[in-house]
Write an enzyme that holds these catalytic residues in place. Structure first.
Site, PDB file in Angstrom:
ATOM      1  N   GLU A 123       1.036  -1.051   0.336  1.00 49.29           N
ATOM      2  CA  GLU A 123       0.154  -0.246   0.088  1.00 49.29           C
ATOM      3  C   GLU A 123       1.173   1.123  -0.233  1.00 49.29           C
ATOM      4  O   GLU A 123       2.173   1.326   0.748  1.00 49.29           O
ATOM      5  CB  GLU A 123      -1.050  -0.042   0.974  1.00 49.29           C
ATOM      6  CG  GLU A 123      -0.277  -0.011   2.362  1.00 49.29           C
ATOM      7  CD  GLU A 123      -0.417  -0.448   3.407  1.00 49.29           C
ATOM      8  OE1 GLU A 123      -1.225  -1.984   3.721  1.00 49.29           O
ATOM      9  OE2 GLU A 123      -0.952   0.424   5.083  1.00 49.29           O
ATOM     10  N   LYS A 125       2.481   5.101   0.841  1.00 54.00           N
ATOM     11  CA  LYS A 125       3.237   5.568   2.123  1.00 54.00           C
ATOM     12  C   LYS A 125       2.805   6.628   2.743  1.00 54.00           C
ATOM     13  O   LYS A 125       2.950   7.319   1.231  1.00 54.00           O
ATOM     14  CB  LYS A 125       5.117   4.823   2.987  1.00 54.00           C
ATOM     15  CG  LYS A 125       5.547   5.246   3.463  1.00 54.00           C
ATOM     16  CD  LYS A 125       6.604   4.942   4.090  1.00 54.00           C
ATOM     17  CE  LYS A 125       7.107   5.301   5.107  1.00 54.00           C
ATOM     18  NZ  LYS A 125       7.100   6.815   5.847  1.00 54.00           N
ATOM     19  N   ASP A 127       2.549  10.143   3.073  1.00 58.44           N
ATOM     20  CA  ASP A 127       4.063  11.354   3.526  1.00 58.44           C
ATOM     21  C   ASP A 127       2.703  12.438   4.254  1.00 58.44           C
ATOM     22  O   ASP A 127       2.875  13.592   4.775  1.00 58.44           O
ATOM     23  CB  ASP A 127       5.058  12.257   2.413  1.00 58.44           C
ATOM     24  CG  ASP A 127       5.597  12.680   3.074  1.00 58.44           C
ATOM     25  OD1 ASP A 127       6.036  12.614   4.244  1.00 58.44           O
ATOM     26  OD2 ASP A 127       6.522  13.366   2.231  1.00 58.44           O
ATOM     27  N   TYR A 233      -4.286   2.247   9.075  1.00 60.40           N
ATOM     28  CA  TYR A 233      -3.465   1.351   7.824  1.00 60.40           C
ATOM     29  C   TYR A 233      -2.689   0.869   8.806  1.00 60.40           C
ATOM     30  O   TYR A 233      -2.665  -0.108   8.821  1.00 60.40           O
ATOM     31  CB  TYR A 233      -2.452   2.155   7.467  1.00 60.40           C
ATOM     32  CG  TYR A 233      -1.533   3.044   8.359  1.00 60.40           C
ATOM     33  CD1 TYR A 233      -0.970   3.166   9.079  1.00 60.40           C
ATOM     34  CD2 TYR A 233      -1.396   4.375   6.986  1.00 60.40           C
ATOM     35  CE1 TYR A 233      -0.297   3.741   9.729  1.00 60.40           C
ATOM     36  CE2 TYR A 233      -0.480   5.359   7.829  1.00 60.40           C
ATOM     37  CZ  TYR A 233       0.054   5.374   9.431  1.00 60.40           C
ATOM     38  OH  TYR A 233       1.101   5.638  10.055  1.00 60.40           O
ATOM     39  N   LYS A 321      11.126   3.054  -0.678  1.00 61.41           N
ATOM     40  CA  LYS A 321      10.932   4.615  -0.725  1.00 61.41           C
ATOM     41  C   LYS A 321      11.173   4.376  -2.479  1.00 61.41           C
ATOM     42  O   LYS A 321      11.621   3.962  -2.578  1.00 61.41           O
ATOM     43  CB  LYS A 321      12.187   5.332   0.051  1.00 61.41           C
ATOM     44  CG  LYS A 321      11.561   4.915   1.305  1.00 61.41           C
ATOM     45  CD  LYS A 321      10.526   5.265   2.117  1.00 61.41           C
ATOM     46  CE  LYS A 321      10.772   6.947   2.677  1.00 61.41           C
ATOM     47  NZ  LYS A 321      11.520   6.935   4.103  1.00 61.41           N
ATOM     48  N   CYS A 426      41.035  20.783  15.121  1.00 62.12           N
ATOM     49  CA  CYS A 426      39.943  20.940  15.290  1.00 62.12           C
ATOM     50  C   CYS A 426      40.045  22.561  15.301  1.00 62.12           C
ATOM     51  O   CYS A 426      40.222  23.718  15.435  1.00 62.12           O
ATOM     52  CB  CYS A 426      39.255  20.776  16.884  1.00 62.12           C
ATOM     53  SG  CYS A 426      38.010  21.345  17.432  1.00 62.12           S
ATOM     54  N   CYS A 429      38.491  24.349  18.569  1.00 56.46           N
ATOM     55  CA  CYS A 429      39.816  23.968  19.361  1.00 56.46           C
ATOM     56  C   CYS A 429      40.612  24.764  19.823  1.00 56.46           C
ATOM     57  O   CYS A 429      41.994  24.508  20.612  1.00 56.46           O
ATOM     58  CB  CYS A 429      39.312  23.336  21.518  1.00 56.46           C
ATOM     59  SG  CYS A 429      39.491  21.372  20.533  1.00 56.46           S
ATOM     60  N   CYS A 444      38.021  15.913  16.703  1.00 56.26           N
ATOM     61  CA  CYS A 444      38.535  16.333  17.736  1.00 56.26           C
ATOM     62  C   CYS A 444      39.200  15.179  18.503  1.00 56.26           C
ATOM     63  O   CYS A 444      39.118  14.653  19.260  1.00 56.26           O
ATOM     64  CB  CYS A 444      37.877  17.973  18.054  1.00 56.26           C
ATOM     65  SG  CYS A 444      38.335  19.059  19.152  1.00 56.26           S
ATOM     66  N   CYS A 450      37.497  20.994  24.402  1.00 55.52           N
ATOM     67  CA  CYS A 450      37.009  21.702  23.294  1.00 55.52           C
ATOM     68  C   CYS A 450      35.552  21.509  23.541  1.00 55.52           C
ATOM     69  O   CYS A 450      34.415  21.189  23.610  1.00 55.52           O
ATOM     70  CB  CYS A 450      36.521  20.031  22.111  1.00 55.52           C
ATOM     71  SG  CYS A 450      35.603  20.861  20.903  1.00 55.52           S
TER      72      CYS A 450
HETATM   73  S1  IVH Z   1       2.241   1.024   8.735  1.00 53.20           S
HETATM   74  C1  IVH Z   1       4.177  -0.617  12.949  1.00 53.20           C
HETATM   75  N1  IVH Z   1       1.729   1.767   6.882  1.00 53.20           N
HETATM   76  O1  IVH Z   1       5.444   6.226   8.306  1.00 53.20           O
HETATM   77  C2  IVH Z   1       3.907  -0.091  11.624  1.00 53.20           C
HETATM   78  N2  IVH Z   1       3.264   3.683   8.515  1.00 53.20           N
HETATM   79  O2  IVH Z   1       8.315   5.529   8.662  1.00 53.20           O
HETATM   80  C3  IVH Z   1       3.070   1.205  11.831  1.00 53.20           C
HETATM   81  N3  IVH Z   1       3.406   5.685   7.090  1.00 53.20           N
HETATM   82  O3  IVH Z   1       5.687   5.340  11.116  1.00 53.20           O
HETATM   83  C4  IVH Z   1       3.342   1.948  10.322  1.00 53.20           C
HETATM   84  N4  IVH Z   1       2.126   5.016   5.932  1.00 53.20           N
HETATM   85  O4  IVH Z   1       3.826   7.129  10.092  1.00 53.20           O
HETATM   86  C5  IVH Z   1       2.154   2.102   7.493  1.00 53.20           C
HETATM   87  N5  IVH Z   1       0.634   3.105   4.804  1.00 53.20           N
HETATM   88  C6  IVH Z   1       1.258   2.886   5.501  1.00 53.20           C
HETATM   89  C7  IVH Z   1       1.598   3.387   5.821  1.00 53.20           C
HETATM   90  C8  IVH Z   1       2.625   3.742   7.864  1.00 53.20           C
HETATM   91  C9  IVH Z   1       2.940   6.119   5.995  1.00 53.20           C
HETATM   92  C10 IVH Z   1       4.380   7.015   8.724  1.00 53.20           C
HETATM   93  C11 IVH Z   1       4.026   5.903   9.727  1.00 53.20           C
HETATM   94  C12 IVH Z   1       5.709   5.657  10.008  1.00 53.20           C
HETATM   95  C13 IVH Z   1       6.088   5.987   9.235  1.00 53.20           C
HETATM   96  C14 IVH Z   1       7.232   4.722   8.876  1.00 53.20           C
END
Ligand code: IVH
Length: 705
Positions: A123, A125, A127, A233, A321, A426, A429, A444, A450
């Site tokens: 699914e 991710k 942002d 999610y 990613k 450094c 210092c 350093c 320092c």
């Molecule tokens: S699952 C135990 N699913 O990404 C893990 N996270 O980089 C639960 N996020 O902290 C997270 N989309 O804030 C999950 N489809 C998705 C997500 C997702 C965005 C975020 C979430 C997490 C962060 C980790």
């Protein structure tokens, strides 16, 4: 009247003045939070608060129900209550290449010792920022941000204003914590920025910042006016399971009235996962909201439970990613920053450039080899091209990660340019900056002399997972470090602040700009409060290289009291008994042991540590075990081949039941679990009279626990 001295105010004037101050302070709070653009300075803000408090002191009966004195002062962001998550909110491991996904599946299979079918969900991710919603009896009772994963901010009132978040559920488990992402769509973001600009306010750099800024408003009516959305999610605490699989659990959340992402798919392995990744990537630009990758999760919730968690991430999920965003600009200069452990970190100063919606003017250059076009082993990177000041360089950014300099365009290099010479002293210092064999970093050698190291160590010392002193953050530490009247140069100085301040006459903290009677008193109280500190936090706070939070916890659990710990690390040296004991702690290796003992055996460091501890009452760490399990508090060693589970799973399960897992057998071992092929550990166990079990015996012991 605003200028009239408090002593001369009549009662009527005082009432009017209190009303004016309440309004002015509320407006200041709003400006600070809404627009991220304070209209008055911290000092002016404090002056208003002080005047308000003085009037209230003279006319107690006039104190307003909404008195600004009852709101926390300068640290407006602290205005949210704290919520301890009953189930931690974790982050995800990241993957960047296709090959990482096959590796992920391999790791899962290995851990489970399984070769059968293994399904995953895939699914987008999102942002945004994560949010945990708690429903009891179907009613939304609490909403909390992730915070540090253990403690978040209580944003219940704000969450109630988000249309995608149901206030009531029908047919839900009695206790249900739904987790998901708060985000803002591209259209809503553009409209919000246009409104902000028209009102002369600050605009947001990207939808994520806008969503975060909008959710974390002390005044929920502002959140209500912001177009936030929510995708569910995941989940936290549950009174009964939602379903048997991830896919069905998400479907159940959708049926309960949550928005779930329509691009969620069930995949039977890496090939389908990657195909869905490509499909999502192809739609990325037209989705209407920001995503930064694809999340894969093991579908079977029983397997998820077996896989469990590493310290901050689940073993059953990974975030794949999207490739980072790139831009070209000019390298204006290279600054050297000196960190807590003395590391000299080069930072690129850039002609500001927009990369993926964010203006970037600094980027990390890692270390001297990276600048020169080599890796730590001396192999060429970037075809051996070095970075020089004045070069045309490529910046890249991936998610929240600090921007990096990726490449350089040699065709645009100035013919007179010179290679960059990395300093061997450094810059802070003047001490020699040395590079140990095998270390990519030049450090350093000044240690505590320092100033840069000293101040960075102080910042670490007061940080959230260390002493976490309210009102004493990085900014205040910088101030006190350079302060002539009330200097704080070492952690111990923090605990003598109040006493030293009392002797300072007119120069007392409460009379300073930016402080006042209340904020000074609160600061001293917060410091006082921290004299009692857990051993684990103390060890972490010392900021010893290689001793992170996890190691500090392992050490604290093992030694339990400061006295035992201190005696052990003072005397440990290769070959002796305390050294062997230190290395027998599972998770403690030679590098850590060397760094830790070196710190305790160095005269100057030791003096600073002793001075600090003299100010504290260190609280022993009691092994917080699932005390009802038969192995709670026991030290267990696994050896030989395990057939029903992998070593990693065995270890994780034992730890979840409150046992300590050690790497070698000693007189302190309680149980040795020996599979076929066990060797010297069996003999060692016999010598110490340690109970020895085979795998089945172990499973029988922990069965049902
Ligand atoms: S699952 C135990 N699913 O990404 C893990 N996270 O980089 C639960 N996020 O902290 C997270 N989309 O804030 C999950 N489809 C998705 C997500 C997702 C965005 C975020 C979430 C997490 C962060 C980790």
């Amino acid at each position: 009247m605003a200028g009239t001295s408090v002593k001369q105010l009549t009662e009527d004037q005082a009432r009017a003045e209190l009303a004016r101050l309440a309004e002015a302070l509320a407006a200041a709070n709003r400006a600070y939070h809404t627009l991220d653009a304070p209209e008055i300075s911290d000092a002016e803000y404090d002056a208003l608060k002080q005047r308000n408090a003085a009037i209230e002191a003279r006319f107690p009966a006039l104190k307003r129900a909404d008195s600004p004195s009852d709101k926390v002062g300068a640290a407006v962001a602290d205005g949210f209550g704290k919520v301890a998550h009953s189930v931690r909110m974790l982050s995800l491991e990241n993957a960047f290449e296709d090959g990482d996904i096959g590796d992920f599946e391999d790791r899962v299979r290995k851990y489970l010792n399984s070769s059968g079918a293994l399904a995953f969900t895939a699914e987008p991710k999102i942002d945004g920022l994560s949010l945990s919603l708690r429903y009891e009896g179907g009613v939304l009772v609490q909403a909390a941000t992730r915070g540090d994963g253990e403690v978040g901010e209580n944003v219940t009132e704000n969450a109630r204003t988000i249309g995608d978040i149901p206030q009531r559920l029908t047919g839900a488990p009695d206790v249900l914590e739904v987790r998901g992402e708060v985000y803002m769509s591209h259209d809503d973001f553009a409209a919000l920025n246009a409104r902000q600009a028209a009102a002369g306010g600050k605009t947001f750099a990207n939808p994520r910042n806008a969503a975060a800024g909008s959710l974390r408003q002390l005044d929920a009516s502002i959140t209500a006016a912001r177009p936030l959305r929510f995708f569910a999610y995941s989940w936290g605490a549950l009174s009964e399971p939602l379903a048997a699989t991830q896919y069905e659990a998400i479907a159940r959340l959708a049926a309960l009235g949550f928005q779930t992402n329509p691009l969620t798919r069930l995949c039977d392995g890496p090939e389908e996962m990657l195909a869905h990744y490509r499909a999502i990537e192809a739609q990325r630009a037209t989705l209407g909201y920001d995503i930064d990758g694809v999340v894969y999760k093991v579908n079977d919730l029983g397997l998820q439970a077996r896989l469990g968690f590493r310290s901050a991430t689940p073993r059953w999920a990974i975030a794949h990613k999207f490739p980072a965003e790139l831009a070209w600009t000019t390298l204006l200069g290279i600054d050297i920053q000196v960190g807590r452990t003395g590391a000299l970190s080069p930072v690129a100063r850039l002609q500001p450039v927009t990369v993926g919606g964010v203006v970037v003017s600094n980027a990390t250059l890692h270390n001297e080899d990276y600048i020169a076009g080599r890796d730590a082993k001396g192999q060429e990177i970037r075809g051996g091209r070095d970075f020089r000041i004045g070069d045309w360089v490529q910046v890249y950014r991936a998610g929240d990660v600090i921007p990096k300099l990726a490449d350089v365009d040699l065709s645009r290099r100035d013919s007179g340019s010179q290679p960059y010479v990395f300093p061997h002293e450094c810059p802070e210092c003047g001490s020699p900056a040395l590079r140990e064999e095998g270390d990519a970093v030049r450090r350093c050698s000044g240690g505590l002399i320092c100033p840069a190291q000293a101040v960075e160590r102080l910042k670490h010392f007061v940080s959230r997972h260390a002493f976490d002193i309210e009102g004493l953050g990085a900014k205040q530490v910088e101030m006190f470090f350079r302060d002539a009247d009330l200097p704080v140069k070492t952690p111990a100085d923090i605990f003598t602040l109040a006493e030293r301040d009392a002797a300072n006459g007119l120069k007392r903290l409460k009379n300073r700009d930016g402080f006042g009677e209340t904020s000074a008193r609160k600061l001293f109280a917060a410091i006082e409060d921290r004299r009692r500190i857990g051993l684990d936090r103390l060890i972490f706070a010392l900021g010893i290289r290689h001793v992170g939070e996890v190691a500090a916890q392992l050490l604290a659990r093992h030694y339990s009291t400061w006295e035992t710990f201190e005696a052990a690390v003072t005397h440990a040296a290769p070959g002796n008994e305390p050294w062997a004991e230190l290395l027998a702690i599972d998770g403690v290796g030679k590098t850590l042991a060397e760094s830790l003992t070196a710190a305790f055996q160095n005269e100057a460091e030791r003096a600073a540590i002793d001075a600090l501890v003299a100010q504290l009452q260190v609280q022993p760490v009691v092994w917080k075990a699932a005390t009802d399990s038969p192995v709670a508090g026991k030290t267990v060693v696994f050896t030989g081949t395990l057939e029903k589970m992998t070593r990693a799973e065995a270890k994780a399960r034992a730890e979840a039941l409150g046992a300590k897992v050690a790497g070698s057998v000693s007189a302190k071992t309680d149980i040795l679990v020996a599979g076929p092929g066990a060797g010297s550990k069996l003999k060692e166990a016999a010598k110490h009279g340690v109970t020895t079990l085979d795998e089945d015996g172990w499973l029988a012991l922990i069965e049902g626990a």
